[in-house]
Design a protein around this motif. Structure first.
Motif, PDB file in Angstrom:
ATOM      1  N   ASN A 176      -7.230  -2.103   7.854  1.00 50.80           N
ATOM      2  CA  ASN A 176      -8.692  -2.460   6.751  1.00 50.80           C
ATOM      3  C   ASN A 176      -9.058  -1.254   6.351  1.00 50.80           C
ATOM      4  N   THR A 205      -1.279   4.431  -0.943  1.00 54.96           N
ATOM      5  CA  THR A 205      -2.049   4.789  -0.274  1.00 54.96           C
ATOM      6  C   THR A 205      -2.273   4.693   1.024  1.00 54.96           C
ATOM      7  N   LEU A 206      -1.494   4.543   1.304  1.00 55.64           N
ATOM      8  CA  LEU A 206      -0.968   4.399   2.678  1.00 55.64           C
ATOM      9  C   LEU A 206       1.085   5.771   3.092  1.00 55.64           C
ATOM     10  N   GLU A 260       0.786  -1.414   0.021  1.00 56.33           N
ATOM     11  CA  GLU A 260       0.063   0.278   0.210  1.00 56.33           C
ATOM     12  C   GLU A 260       1.200   1.429  -0.381  1.00 56.33           C
ATOM     13  N   LEU A 264      -7.900   1.565   4.824  1.00 52.86           N
ATOM     14  CA  LEU A 264      -7.289   1.389   3.735  1.00 52.86           C
ATOM     15  C   LEU A 264      -8.697   1.838   2.079  1.00 52.86           C
ATOM     16  N   LYS A 265      -9.991   2.022   2.631  1.00 50.47           N
ATOM     17  CA  LYS A 265     -11.037   2.274   2.128  1.00 50.47           C
ATOM     18  C   LYS A 265     -11.611   2.946   1.887  1.00 50.47           C
ATOM     19  N   LYS A 286      -8.910   9.963   4.116  1.00 48.02           N
ATOM     20  CA  LYS A 286      -7.976   9.498   4.986  1.00 48.02           C
ATOM     21  C   LYS A 286      -6.858  10.126   4.962  1.00 48.02           C
TER      22      LYS A 286
END
Length: 222
Positions: A164, A116-117, A111, A167-168, A174
């Motif tokens: 999890n 995404t992180l 990720e 991440l969505k 975020k």
């Protein structure tokens, strides 16, 4: 015919011809010794030559058979560090926990590569997982059922259940809620610190017990 046999035959023939020449000069018995002397001389010369040739050949064979230099092996300390982890992964209780730690690590790294992180979340998550991996062998030795259950729940439910859902979330969500995840990681890390303190306290008690026993056995009477 090999060369050495030709040389021997030549010496023998030469001795015979000389004995024919000396037959009128020497007594019969003595004259018979002439070809014999040449034959023995040829054997002596050939044996010396054979020895001289065989010596370097023997040396060459020894050199060819000499063991090759030892190939350096991997650092033993590295090997020693890998073995306990391999054994731990075969444990029926801790094996699945260690395996799932690796799964989360790979997921977090993946990720991160997809952006995404963010770096802080990745760093703190991997650091937390590494810390759990380090204390698991000590937890196994301590064999505290309640503590073992808490670590198992931490990996399978709490940590996974926090990452999890995050991440969505979309990019802006975020950014606005990343602090929630970081606070959760901090709380988990704090709980790990209490486990480490418990382990250290157990080790300290064991050390004190051992030292008391040593003093009783070996301290000289005043």
């Amino acid at each position: 015919m090999p060369k050495k046999y030709k040389v021997a035959a030549g010496f023998t023939i030469l001795g015979y011809l000389i004995s024919l020449f000396t037959s009128g000069l020497l007594p019969g018995g003595v004259n018979l010794l002439v070809p014999t002397a040449f034959s023995l001389g040829s054997i002596f010369v050939l044996s010396r030559r054979s020895y001289t040739l065989d010596e370097p050949r023997s040396t060459e064979r020894l050199n060819n058979q000499a063991p090759s230099p030892e190939v350096p092996v991997a650092n033993s300390n590295s090997s020693s560090a890998v073995e306990p982890e391999a054994k731990m992964e075969q444990d029926t209780f801790w094996g699945p926990v260690m395996e799932y730690i690796h799964v989360i690590e790979e997921m977090v790294i993946s990720e991160s590569q997809k952006n995404t992180l963010d770096d802080e979340i990745v760093e703190k998550t991997l650091s937390l997982l590494s810390r759990v991996s380090r204390i698991i062998p000590q937890l196994k030795e301590l064999n505290d059922g309640n503590m073992n259950h808490n670590i198992q729940r931490l990996i399978f439910k709490d940590l996974n259940g926090a990452i999890n859902p995050f991440l969505k979330l979309g990019g802006e969500a975020k950014r606005l809620n990343r602090r929630l995840l970081l606070n959760g990681l901090r709380d988990i890390n704090s709980k790990l610190s209490t486990y480490v303190e418990t382990i250290e306290q157990k080790d300290l008690i064991e050390l004190q017990t051992r030292m008391d026993l040593i003093q009783q056995r070996y301290r000289s009477a005043d």
